[in-house]
Motif scaffolding. Structure first.
Motif, PDB file in Angstrom:
ATOM      1  N   ASN A 150     -39.327   5.360   3.604  1.00 43.37           N
ATOM      2  CA  ASN A 150     -40.084   4.308   4.437  1.00 43.37           C
ATOM      3  C   ASN A 150     -39.626   3.365   3.885  1.00 43.37           C
ATOM      4  N   GLU A 205     -33.593   3.109   8.160  1.00 44.61           N
ATOM      5  CA  GLU A 205     -34.103   3.166   9.673  1.00 44.61           C
ATOM      6  C   GLU A 205     -32.771   2.614  10.263  1.00 44.61           C
ATOM      7  N   LYS A 206     -32.132   1.560  10.450  1.00 46.92           N
ATOM      8  CA  LYS A 206     -31.436   0.863  10.912  1.00 46.92           C
ATOM      9  C   LYS A 206     -29.508   0.907  10.238  1.00 46.92           C
ATOM     10  N   ASP A 235     -36.921   0.015   5.923  1.00 44.09           N
ATOM     11  CA  ASP A 235     -36.673  -0.169   6.923  1.00 44.09           C
ATOM     12  C   ASP A 235     -35.351  -0.280   7.305  1.00 44.09           C
ATOM     13  N   SER A 236     -34.453  -1.024   6.449  1.00 43.10           N
ATOM     14  CA  SER A 236     -33.584  -0.587   5.879  1.00 43.10           C
ATOM     15  C   SER A 236     -32.803   1.077   6.567  1.00 43.10           C
ATOM     16  N   SER A 272     -27.729  -4.320   6.234  1.00 38.12           N
ATOM     17  CA  SER A 272     -28.626  -3.487   5.167  1.00 38.12           C
ATOM     18  C   SER A 272     -28.405  -2.546   4.224  1.00 38.12           C
TER      19      SER A 272
END
Length: 778
Positions: A124, A129-130, A126-127, A176
């Motif tokens: 969970n 997902e990027k 954000d990096s 990221s």
């Protein structure tokens, strides 16, 4: 010792101690409590250090097993992205798919494996997902580039755009990855801070414990040493008791005698006590005092007891609560007490006459006033032996002492025989020739006055000492309580004021303090206070009275006379403030002021060309001013400051002033003549100067006192005396001035007798300088 044994011993002591306070004061208990405290503290610190070590181990394990592999996976991802970009550029350049595509497949596998590693560590996030999105996009673009390069006619422009997009997409994944690295570093830093805090806490606890152990060790060492010292001291004390010259007795806690040293038996022999019972030395109230001391918070008590044959014993009772014993120390203080009583007697009695002294008198007087709540009347009589100083100066101090002893004995005898009140106990010697009678009981209203009169009469007889006969007289001052004062100090001051008034009148008299004396004292005090400020406030002023030549009636000089005008314009007569200035010493400052003012006034008139060459200003000199050691030097200085010639100044010296110290007076007069001053003797004929001294005085003029002039027209004796003075002066080549001339007849007689100068109200009263200028110089 083992902890269980320590606790057993502590419980046993607790059961024996009557109070917790008694238990805590024992050194062994303090040592045991310190030991148990250190043990408990060490255990607590050990547990804290163990938990801190577990925390450090946990943090280190997490760092090695989790944080470092994650960093390694991120690093591999970073390298895969760079390697993929390089292979894509190589593929674009060579279009050799057989070599490049297998390598790209291995890079993709490596990237997927490392990505799974960090994906599980950062769910969970954000990096993550990027990175996933960027990886999928890169693979898709790689497939499109491969399709383009596999065609027969390659679209190179499109290939270049695809390659640039691939490069940008791959590089967009790098931030990221860097954020993940930052997160790992942050977690590692926080863990390291917690570890550091834990380590520092452990270090501080260890250091604190070490310091505390040192302190406790010092504490224990102190009490161990104290315990050993007390033990040794007690053993030495036990040996000392046998050899002590003072009786020592030891008792159980219940007061049963357990020991007495040999000195007890020696004291019994000195007291002729043959009972053979050491307890016979004890005071009757010993058991009562012992119980009271045991119940109190004190361990020591001391008291004094009188025994038969005038013996005095001092008892000192000491409790040893931890040993359940008590010691009694006995000391024979008979000689010391008698010596102290003798010292006290000497402190309160006069050595020469054996009468109570000033200290005894002050305490008795204060006691009479303080305890006299009903204001019961009593009287204070001060007795002064007149002219006693002349006896010591002429016959010597030894004769004076014998005379004083004789006088004091006469006073004792008078007090013993006057009445049945035993007045001898009321007689005090206050100083060298002053005594006091303190009458605290007055059988009749004028009792003090009657005693004073009888005493004054009885002491009027001659006293023979060492073959010499002395005639003494008494000056007596009386004050009454409460009519004259309610305070002891004021009562004594009032009696002394009355005594001073008698002495000022020549002595040999009796005076009771009254309102007139009080009023004059208060006025004198007020006048003295104002006089001290008069110079600062410019309240003093010089007036001048003209000196007129005989027959010609021409002014040839002035006499400077001081006047005092207060701020409210009231004038204080010189007859009132000059005696005060003489007594207080203010006459020195006032006299200097007069001299400086007269000098300055003379200088002013000389600058105005108002004075003749034979003109002079006369200045009166006081006795204290004339005899002052700095007088000659000061008047020289004032001459220099005013810049005047001393021949224009005439210094008037009273006849009585010169006779105090003839040789010194003549010496000073010669000094003044050498400076250039004119000298005259003021009020001549009223003193007691002899002709033998008169011819030695370096004077220029005699001034006939007004006493010989005021009745000269009606009293032939005054005329004869004035004639004799004038003839005497002329025979000594002196000029004469007569003062106090107030009418034509007096003027005619004085001029007929031969006086050269006239001074008096007939010509002019004393006036300010401005009025003198207007009347005589214009």
């Amino acid at each position: 010792m083992p902890v269980t044994k320590c606790l057993d011993w502590l419980l046993s002591r607790l059961s024996r101690a009557t109070t917790i306070k008694e238990l805590l004061v024992q050194p062994r208990v303090k040592i045991l409590l310190a030991y148990l405290f250190i043990l408990s503290l060490g255990l607590a610190i050990s547990i804290t250090i163990f938990l801190s070590g577990r925390q450090v181990t946990s943090v280190a394990t997490t760092l090695i097993e989790e944080k470092l592999p994650r960093l390694e996976a991120i690093n591999e991802l970073y390298l895969d992205i760079l390697e993929r970009e390089r292979l894509l550029y190589e593929y674009y350049a060579t279009t050799n798919s057989q070599v490049i595509l297998p390598k790209l497949a291995r890079i993709d596998q490596s990237f997927s494996a490392n990505f799974r590693t960090i994906e599980s560590a950062f769910p969970n996030f954000d990096s993550i997902e990027k990175i996933r999105f960027g990886d999928q996009k890169v693979r898709h673009l790689t497939q499109e580039l491969d399709n383009n390069l596999q065609q027969t006619n390659v679209n190179w422009d499109q290939a270049r755009r695809q390659l640039v997009e691939l490069s940008d997409t791959g590089r967009n994944i790098l931030p990221s990855l860097e954020s993940l690295v930052t997160q790992i570093k942050k977690e590692a830093f926080e863990s390291s801070k917690e570890t550091q805090k834990s380590t520092e806490l452990s270090t501080q606890l260890v250091i604190s414990f070490s310091i505390f152990v040192i302190i406790i060790a010092a504490f224990v060492g102190y009490y161990v040493n104290r315990y050993i010292t007390e033990t040794i001291s007690r053993r030495r004390l036990a040996m000392f008791a046998e050899r002590s010259p003072n009786p020592i007795m030891s008792f159980s806690w219940r007061g049963e005698l357990s020991y007495s040293n040999p000195a007890c038996h020696q004291l019994m022999q000195q007291q002729h006590n043959h009972s053979n019972r050491t307890e016979s030395l004890l005071p009757d109230d010993f058991q009562v005092r012992l119980i009271e001391l045991q119940k109190s918070n004190n361990n020591y008590s001391q008291w004094v007891s009188h025994i038969h044959n005038d013996g005095i014993l001092q008892y000192s009772l000491s409790l040893l609560r931890d040993l359940d014993t008590c010691h009694l120390y006995i000391e024979d203080i008979t000689e010391r007490t008698l010596a102290q009583q003798q010292l006290k007697y000497e402190a309160y009695h006069d050595v020469l006459t054996d009468l109570p002294n000033r200290r005894f008198f002050d305490e008795h007087l204060n006691e009479l006033v303080q305890k006299n709540k009903q204001k019961k009347p009593f009287s204070l009589i001060l007795i002064h032996i007149d002219r006693f100083d002349l006896v010591t100066s002429s016959a010597g101090f030894k004769t004076g002492d014998v005379l004083m002893q004789t006088v004091s004995q006469q006073l004792r005898t008078f007090c013993q025989g006057y009445c049945s009140l035993n007045l001898e106990n009321k007689l005090y010697r206050l100083d060298s020739n002053k005594f006091s009678l303190l009458l605290d009981h007055l059988p009749e209203h004028d009792f003090a006055e009657h005693i004073a009169q009888e005493l004054h009469h009885s002491m009027g007889k001659a006293v023979c000492i060492v073959g010499k006969e002395f005639h003494l007289s008494l000056s007596i001052g009386i004050s009454h309580y409460p009519s004259h004062s309610l305070e002891s100090e004021a009562l004594l001051a009032n009696a002394d004021a009355a005594l001073t008034r008698v002495k000022a009148a020549g002595g040999d008299g009796i005076l009771c303090y009254n309102q007139d004396i009080h009023d004059k004292e208060q006025a004198w005090i007020t006048l003295e206070r104002d006089l001290r400020l008069a110079i600062e406030r410019n309240e003093l002023e010089l007036y001048y009275q003209p000196k007129i030549t005989a027959y010609k009636h021409k002014i040839n000089g002035l006499e400077a006379l001081i006047r005092w005008f207060k701020s409210d314009n009231t004038m204080v007569s010189p007859a009132n403030f000059i005696p005060i200035a003489e007594q207080t010493g203010l006459i020195i400052a006032i006299g200097d002021w007069v001299i400086k003012q007269a000098f300055q006034q003379l200088k002013t008139w000389q600058k105005m060309n108002l004075l003749e060459d034979d003109f002079s200003i006369a200045i009166n000199l006081s006795a204290k001013q004339f005899q002052h050691p700095d007088f000659v030097d000061n008047i020289k200085l004032y001459l220099i400051e005013a810049d005047i010639n001393p021949k224009f100044i005439e210094l008037e010296i009273t006849e009585s002033l010169l006779m105090g110290n003839i040789e010194k007076s003549i010496y000073i007069m010669h000094q003044l003549k050498e400076i250039g001053f004119k000298l005259s003797i003021d009020d001549f004929g009223t003193g007691y100067s002899s002709l033998s001294y008169l011819k030695q005085f370096p004077i220029d003029k005699l001034k006939i006192d007004r006493a010989f002039v005021m009745d000269i027209e009606t009293n032939n004796d005054d005329k004869v005396l004035a004639k004799s003075i004038i003839d005497l002066a002329h025979n000594l080549n002196l000029s004469v001035i007569a003062e106090g001339v107030e009418n034509d007849q007096q003027l005619a007689i004085i001029e007929e007798l031969g006086a050269e100068e006239i001074q008096g109200f007939y010509f002019s009263k004393p006036k300010p300088a401005k009025e003198i200028e207007t009347q005589y110089f214009n």
